[in-house]
Design a protein around this motif. Sequence first.
Motif, short mmCIF file in Angstrom:
data_model
loop_
_atom_site.label_atom_id
_atom_site.label_comp_id
_atom_site.label_asym_id
_atom_site.label_seq_id
_atom_site.Cartn_x
_atom_site.Cartn_y
_atom_site.Cartn_z
N MET A 125 0.92 -1.21 0.13
CA MET A 125 0.05 -0.04 0.06
C MET A 125 0.69 1.37 0.07
N ARG A 126 0.54 2.16 -0.98
CA ARG A 126 1.40 3.27 -1.03
C ARG A 126 1.17 4.29 0.41
N ILE A 127 2.40 4.73 0.78
CA ILE A 127 2.21 5.79 2.11
C ILE A 127 1.96 7.13 1.43
N PRO A 128 1.02 7.60 2.01
CA PRO A 128 0.46 8.91 1.70
C PRO A 128 1.49 9.88 2.17
N ARG A 129 1.75 11.01 1.17
CA ARG A 129 2.53 12.14 1.59
C ARG A 129 1.80 13.47 1.71
N ILE A 130 2.11 14.15 2.81
CA ILE A 130 1.16 15.17 3.43
C ILE A 130 1.96 16.24 3.62
N VAL A 170 5.24 22.01 -11.85
CA VAL A 170 5.73 21.54 -10.69
C VAL A 170 6.27 19.98 -11.01
N GLU A 171 5.39 19.13 -11.50
CA GLU A 171 5.90 17.98 -11.86
C GLU A 171 7.09 17.78 -12.58
N ALA A 220 0.50 18.97 -6.09
CA ALA A 220 1.46 18.30 -7.20
C ALA A 220 2.85 18.03 -6.69
N CYS A 221 3.05 18.79 -5.40
CA CYS A 221 4.57 18.01 -4.75
C CYS A 221 4.03 16.98 -4.12
N GLU A 222 2.74 16.79 -3.35
CA GLU A 222 2.59 15.57 -2.62
C GLU A 222 2.66 14.34 -3.62
N GLN A 223 1.90 14.72 -4.88
CA GLN A 223 1.91 13.36 -5.74
C GLN A 223 3.19 12.97 -6.62
N CYS A 224 4.13 14.17 -6.72
CA CYS A 224 5.27 13.99 -7.42
C CYS A 224 6.58 13.48 -6.77
#
Length: 242
Positions: free
Chosen positions: A1-6, A101-102, A139-143
């Motif tokens: 499971m992917r660990i969320p970035r917050i 951003v990405e 975008a930073c959380e995602q990439c």
Amino acid sequence: MRIPRIYTPQPLSENTQIDLNDNAAHHVGKVLRMQAGRKLVLFNGQGPYHFNAVIEHADKKRVSVSIIEKIDTNNESPLHTHVAQALSKGDKMELVIQKAVELGVNEITPLWTEHCDVKLNAERMEKKLKQWHGIIISACEQCGRDLLPTLNPVVKFQDWIAHVNADEKWVLDPRGNAEQTSPETVTSAVIAIGPEGGLSQDEIKQACEQGFKAKLIGPRVLRTETAALTAVTLLQSQWGDF
């Protein structure tokens, strides 16, 4: 499971326990519905690092986490890239910001230009800037970026070109030159992109007088959002980390 970035703007340090700020707590507790014992990655945008953490308590109003360790990261491009995008209609501006951003852009400036059709009063512009800042965070959380790119206030094109500095300065122009020489080593670059109607010839002339190169990036006329992202990709390929 992917660990969320917050993202949270709070001070963060190892071996501490904190309550997440309201926005982060809402996202973790109410949107993601995460429970005690789940792992998180936290970052505050202050440097190339993030923190591994675990949730100690979570409900819809409060999320408490234990910060375990600091992890230094190295995914920022060696090329400092600044995109100045003319205000555009619809969701074009949001798309440019998200994808820039990405792609590793460090600085974004929204521009008022001669052919800009967007009409926003001060209150609506303030709301737009908050929305765009939120897009940068998401975008930073995602990439996986831990440093937040800078979002500058909206500025008139003429005022902006007079004060911006970089090793390489491009103003995108479908009538420009595709064969201009460039130095082998570039550590900073800036790109100016017009709105749907393009920059006026007078604006391009003014930019060139301030040291910009009128740049043609292909044989086809690109939409404003496509032009911005294509130019960033070219810069990253030549002097960045692509």
